[in-house]
Design an enzyme around this catalytic site. Structure first.
Site, PDB file in Angstrom:
ATOM      1  N   ARG A  22      -6.836  16.957 -21.051  1.00  0.00           N
ATOM      2  CA  ARG A  22      -5.836  16.240 -20.268  1.00  0.00           C
ATOM      3  C   ARG A  22      -4.638  15.865 -21.129  1.00  0.00           C
ATOM      4  NH1 ARG A  22      -6.737  11.462 -16.066  1.00  0.00           N
ATOM      5  NH2 ARG A  22      -4.821  10.274 -16.340  1.00  0.00           N
ATOM      6  N   THR A  39       1.429  13.724 -19.026  1.00  0.00           N
ATOM      7  CA  THR A  39       1.545  14.197 -17.642  1.00  0.00           C
ATOM      8  C   THR A  39       0.281  13.988 -16.820  1.00  0.00           C
ATOM      9  OG1 THR A  39       0.784  16.430 -18.187  1.00  0.00           O
ATOM     10  CG2 THR A  39       3.151  15.965 -18.442  1.00  0.00           C
ATOM     11  N   ASP A  65     -21.150  11.877 -18.160  1.00  0.00           N
ATOM     12  CA  ASP A  65     -20.438  12.886 -18.946  1.00  0.00           C
ATOM     13  C   ASP A  65     -21.450  13.891 -19.484  1.00  0.00           C
ATOM     14  OD1 ASP A  65     -19.225  14.269 -21.236  1.00  0.00           O
ATOM     15  OD2 ASP A  65     -17.578  12.864 -21.010  1.00  0.00           O
ATOM     16  N   ASP A 124     -21.249  14.751 -23.325  1.00  0.00           N
ATOM     17  CA  ASP A 124     -21.720  13.675 -24.186  1.00  0.00           C
ATOM     18  C   ASP A 124     -23.234  13.593 -24.176  1.00  0.00           C
ATOM     19  OD1 ASP A 124     -19.187  13.017 -24.969  1.00  0.00           O
ATOM     20  OD2 ASP A 124     -19.032  11.198 -23.763  1.00  0.00           O
TER      21      ASP A 124
END
Length: 241
Positions: free
Chosen positions: A135, A139, A233, A236
């Protein structure tokens, strides 16, 4: 091999505690090119284990790998084949089939790398490519940071690997990379463990010829764009000690 969560094979029509294990509530409303694995008690049991926040990492890996293997096998079912005749040890011919073309896997890092071993277990010496998309903090949009793909990827069938399909942003960006390398849409199969309806809709609207295979389709996304009920996640939980 973990033994703390024994999961035995059961027929698709079996019930556990009175619960029906037909199609998940959202799998019957999928777009034409999207599908799920058979929604059996066996699959639900495996997903229940990896969804549990208290499941130890070793068990999370073990049972995730079982689902990944099911996904890879299903993905291979959708590759084209050609007729092939072989001679058996009994001296008799057998008219079977062989895969029509070469394949490769492309993992969306880092969570997608968890699916590479499952692919290698099914296809020896398979080529693996990697795409890193993160990401952009300015933006808030997915941005390509790294891509390493086989030079001849345009002539291969591609299994795109990412365990979670949430908004679809990263998967769409990764797929665009494959298309710019000359891979036709109809040669791409996208595999994921858990998907949101929003992610499937966004992805299939963008790419109308790509098949999407999910182990399970969840309820949707929360206000933070996380899949719910989800499993947290994935990267993870799989890679972090």
């Amino acid at each position: 091999m973990s033994t703390s969560h024994p999961v035995l094979a059961q027929p698709a029509s079996s019930h556990a505690g009175g619960r029906s294990h037909g199609p998940s509530s959202l799998s019957s409303d999928l777009p034409t090119r999207a599908m799920t694995l058979p929604q059996t008690a066996q699959l639900d049991a495996l997903l229940t284990i990896i969804r549990d926040k208290d499941t130890p990492r070793g068990d999370f890996i073990f049972y995730s790998d079982r689902i990944i293997r099911l996904l890879v096998e299903e993905g291979l079912n959708h590759l084209p084949v050609i007729e092939k005749t072989v001679m058996t040890p009994t001296g008799k011919e057998y008219k079977g089939v062989s895969f029509e073309g070469r394949i490769c896997g492309v993992s969306i890092m880092r969570a997608g790398e968890s699916m590479e071993a499952g692919l290698r277990e099914c296809c020896r010496a398979v080529r693996i490519g990697k795409i890193l998309i993160q990401r952009d903090e300015e933006t808030a949009m997915p941005k390509l940071f790294y891509a390493k793909l086989p030079e001849d990827i345009a002539s291969r069938y591609v299994l795109l690997l990412d365990p979670m399909l949430a908004t679809g942003g990263s998967a769409i960006q990764a797929t665009e990379v494959l298309l710019t390398k000359g891979v036709p849409e109809e040669r791409i199969i996208f595999l994921n463990l858990v998907a949101s309806p929003e992610g499937i809709e966004a992805y299939t609207k963008r790419f109308k010829k790509i098949r999407v295979i999910s182990a399970w389709v969840d309820e949707g996304l929360d206000e933070r764009k996380y899949i719910v009920p989800g499993l947290g996640d994935f990267g993870d939980r799989y890679f972090t000690v």
